[in-house]
Scaffold this motif. Structure first.
Motif, PDB file in Angstrom:
ATOM      1  N   VAL A 194      -1.708   6.700   3.825  1.00 48.53           N
ATOM      2  CA  VAL A 194      -0.334   6.967   3.184  1.00 48.53           C
ATOM      3  C   VAL A 194      -0.562   8.416   2.348  1.00 48.53           C
ATOM      4  N   GLY A 195       0.751   8.943   2.017  1.00 48.93           N
ATOM      5  CA  GLY A 195       0.653   9.976   1.149  1.00 48.93           C
ATOM      6  C   GLY A 195       0.205  11.500   1.940  1.00 48.93           C
ATOM      7  N   LEU A 196       0.400  11.455   3.369  1.00 52.53           N
ATOM      8  CA  LEU A 196       0.104  12.555   4.126  1.00 52.53           C
ATOM      9  C   LEU A 196       1.281  13.321   4.223  1.00 52.53           C
ATOM     10  N   HIS A 202       0.827  -1.168  -0.118  1.00 52.02           N
ATOM     11  CA  HIS A 202      -0.123  -0.004  -0.008  1.00 52.02           C
ATOM     12  C   HIS A 202       0.865   1.138   0.135  1.00 52.02           C
ATOM     13  N   TYR A 203       1.058   1.987  -1.002  1.00 52.68           N
ATOM     14  CA  TYR A 203       2.053   2.921  -1.212  1.00 52.68           C
ATOM     15  C   TYR A 203       1.167   4.231  -1.766  1.00 52.68           C
ATOM     16  N   LYS A 256      -5.702   6.310  -0.559  1.00 52.08           N
ATOM     17  CA  LYS A 256      -4.704   6.842   0.308  1.00 52.08           C
ATOM     18  C   LYS A 256      -4.990   5.832   1.670  1.00 52.08           C
ATOM     19  N   LEU A 257      -6.181   5.382   1.700  1.00 51.97           N
ATOM     20  CA  LEU A 257      -6.606   4.759   2.887  1.00 51.97           C
ATOM     21  C   LEU A 257      -6.866   3.269   2.471  1.00 51.97           C
ATOM     22  N   PRO A 265       6.635  14.075   4.604  1.00 58.68           N
ATOM     23  CA  PRO A 265       5.828  13.180   4.457  1.00 58.68           C
ATOM     24  C   PRO A 265       5.552  12.157   5.559  1.00 58.68           C
ATOM     25  N   PHE A 266       4.362  11.507   6.028  1.00 59.36           N
ATOM     26  CA  PHE A 266       4.248  10.556   6.900  1.00 59.36           C
ATOM     27  C   PHE A 266       3.024   9.816   6.452  1.00 59.36           C
TER      28      PHE A 266
END
Length: 87
Positions: A28-30, A6-7, A13-14, A37-38
Motif C-alpha cells: 500500500v501507499g505506492l 492494512h492501510y 507498507k507490505l 496512488p495505487f
C-alpha cells in the motif's frame, strides 16, 4: 473469514499472507509516475510445497488497484464550474 486491515500510514507498507500453496503480497501507499496512488497485489506460488507438490498461478499473478479520486456520476455538478466533470 479473518479480516486484516492494512492501510497507508500504518507501520508497514507490505503485508505478506501465507496460505496453502501460495503467499500473497499486498503493498500500500505506492504512487505511479503521475502521482496517482495505487495498491499492488501479487500472488506467489510456493515452490515446492513441503509435500513436494508444485503450485501454479492461473491468471495474472500481479495486479494493481488504482485510485482515480472521487466518483463523479453523469449529471453531478462541480462546485466550482456548475458542470459535470467525468474522467
Amino acid at each position: 473469514m479473518r479480516i486484516v486491515e492494512h492501510y497507508t500510514g500504518g507501520a508497514h507498507k507490505l503485508l505478506r499472507i501465507e496460505t496453502e500453496g501460495c503467499a500473497v503480497h499486498i503493498a500500500v501507499g505506492l504512487h505511479d509516475a503521475d502521482g496517482c496512488p495505487f495498491t499492488s497485489v501479487e500472488v506467489e506460488p510456493l515452490q515446492p510445497a513441503d509435500n513436494s507438490d508444485v503450485w501454479h498461478v492461473r491468471g495474472p499473478a500481479t495486479m494493481i488497484v488504482i485510485n482515480h479520486g472521487p466518483q463523479v456520476m453523469a449529471g453531478d455538478r462541480s462546485p466550482t464550474t456548475g458542470f459535470a466533470s467525468l474522467h
